[in-house]
Design a protein around this motif. Structure first.
Motif, PDB file in Angstrom:
ATOM      1  N   SER A 326       1.065  -3.958   2.765  1.00  0.00           N
ATOM      2  CA  SER A 326       0.088  -4.900   2.135  1.00  0.00           C
ATOM      3  C   SER A 326      -0.148  -5.949   3.222  1.00  0.00           C
ATOM      4  N   MET A 327       1.061  -6.177   3.962  1.00  0.00           N
ATOM      5  CA  MET A 327       1.011  -7.128   5.112  1.00  0.00           C
ATOM      6  C   MET A 327      -0.107  -6.656   6.420  1.00  0.00           C
ATOM      7  N   LEU A 328      -0.093  -5.512   6.435  1.00  0.00           N
ATOM      8  CA  LEU A 328      -0.902  -4.991   7.495  1.00  0.00           C
ATOM      9  C   LEU A 328      -2.437  -4.862   7.097  1.00  0.00           C
ATOM     10  N   LEU A 329      -2.690  -4.518   5.505  1.00  0.00           N
ATOM     11  CA  LEU A 329      -4.061  -4.796   5.185  1.00  0.00           C
ATOM     12  C   LEU A 329      -4.593  -6.106   5.135  1.00  0.00           C
ATOM     13  N   ALA A 330      -3.645  -7.070   4.764  1.00  0.00           N
ATOM     14  CA  ALA A 330      -3.973  -8.482   4.802  1.00  0.00           C
ATOM     15  C   ALA A 330      -4.328  -8.782   6.163  1.00  0.00           C
TER      16      ALA A 330
END
Length: 376
Positions: A326-330
């Motif tokens: 989720s951090m990467l996609l954000a």
């Protein structure tokens, strides 16, 4: 006054001083004793653990055997069972740091021309020149462990790494990440090129130049490859010239992007968001994900209309608990980018199957992806 670190040690006629050579940013030991062929492994290991370095005065091959014996004593320590992947990673790094510090306490003298003045010592002048630069006539001292690393790196540079997709070898320079893991090369080879990318592509953080060479082989007429490290720049230029791609690939020193825009921008940043313990670890560790975020945040401004950015990234950090998906996609979304597609590949390196490795669970689950990113 000297512009470099020095190391001192006692002699019968008074203390001596020499230049301290290291590529790992380790300060010179404060306590040094002389050691020779009569020094036992138990005594050497005890002194090294206490922070006392041993300057070797005996047979070089005996020093190598002593280092191996010290290594075996370090390996006797049991691993902690049942800990989390993140704790296992932190413990692994701590153990590696302690190991490097202890084994780095066995020291070898060098004369001003990079010759080891010991019996049965190998010729290491070229290996030292590649790592330290031309000999300056200064007598110096370095750890045996580091010198053996220099010798190994020199052999890799001479022999090269076979890249089947190029039908050629890439020759890594000292301190430049070697393309021994072929997964990311396979991803760049098999992902369809955007139509306009046959004219121009950028490669960010080129290292040995292997991906730039692959793009050139795939028919991209002009590639601009960047890196910040002078060693990497020299390495890439040498490899690309050897492979016959110097006319297609321009190698520039830059912090991430070259000027302008391109229909394809490729980046394979370090995969682990952690602080490197030495200059040589910058190819593996990306503190605070600076290179990853720098690439994402600057990508849209360097893509032509309809262009693609290829981010090559392992999810090893996710399995270790260092980063979440989720951090990467954000971060991708906040950079004004959209995921247009993704290619995946499983690891083939031996550690992925080594159940004795303390990070085996994360390595076995690892997937390397090529994220196809477009501007929103």
């Amino acid at each position: 006054m000297t512009s470099f670190a020095t190391i001192t040690w006692p002699e019968a006629d008074g203390p001596r001083l020499a230049r301290w050579r290291t590529e790992s940013s380790v300060p010179p030991p404060k306590r040094v004793v002389l050691a020779d062929d009569q020094t036992t492994a138990d005594n050497a290991y005890r002194l090294a653990c206490e922070g006392t370095a041993l300057l070797w005065r005996g047979d070089f091959q005996n020093a190598r055997q002593l280092l191996q014996a010290m290594t075996r004593r370090l390996e006797r320590k049991p691993r902690k069972p049942g800990i989390s992947p993140l704790d296992a990673f932190n413990l692994h790094r701590q153990t590696q740091s302690q190991r490097a510090r202890t084994l780095g306490m066995l020291l070898i003298p060098l004369d001003g021309g990079y010759t080891i003045p010991l019996r049965r010592a190998p010729e290491i002048r070229q290996a030292c020149t590649e790592a330290y630069g031309p000999a300056d006539g200064e007598a110096s001292v370095a750890s045996l462990r580091e010198l053996l690393g220099l010798i190994g790196a020199h052999e890799w540079r001479k022999k090269g790494v076979e890249i089947p997709l190029l039908a050629a070898r890439i020759h890594p320079h000292y301190g430049v990440f070697s393309p021994v893991r072929g997964e990311y090369v396979d991803l760049v080879a098999r992902t369809p090129l955007p139509a306009a990318a046959h004219e121009l592509a950028f490669e960010i953080g080129t290292g040995t130049g292997v991906l730039a060479a692959l793009l050139a082989q795939r028919g991209v007429r002009k590639i601009v490859a960047t890196d910040l490290d002078p060693r990497a720049l020299a390495c890439a230029r040498e490899n690309l010239t050897r492979l016959g791609y110097a006319g297609q690939v321009e190698v520039l020193q830059a912090n991430l992007f070259p000027p302008g825009r391109a229909p394809l921008v490729v980046c394979n940043p370090p995969w682990l968001p952690a602080r490197p313990a030495s200059a040589l670890e910058h190819a593996v560790y990306d503190p605070d994900s600076r290179m990853l975020l720098g690439f994402l945040n600057g990508l849209a401004a360097h893509l032509t209309r309809g262009g693609e950015g290829w981010l090559i990234l392992s999810d090893f950090a996710e399995h270790l608990g260092l980063r979440t998906r989720s951090m990467l996609l954000a971060a991708i979304e906040q950079a004004g980018l959209v995921v247009a597609g993704r290619e995946e590949i499983k690891p083939r390196h031996p550690k992925a199957a080594d159940v004795a490795d303390p990070l085996h669970a994360a390595r076995a689950a690892e997937i390397t992806s090529l994220w196809r990113l477009v501007a929103r």
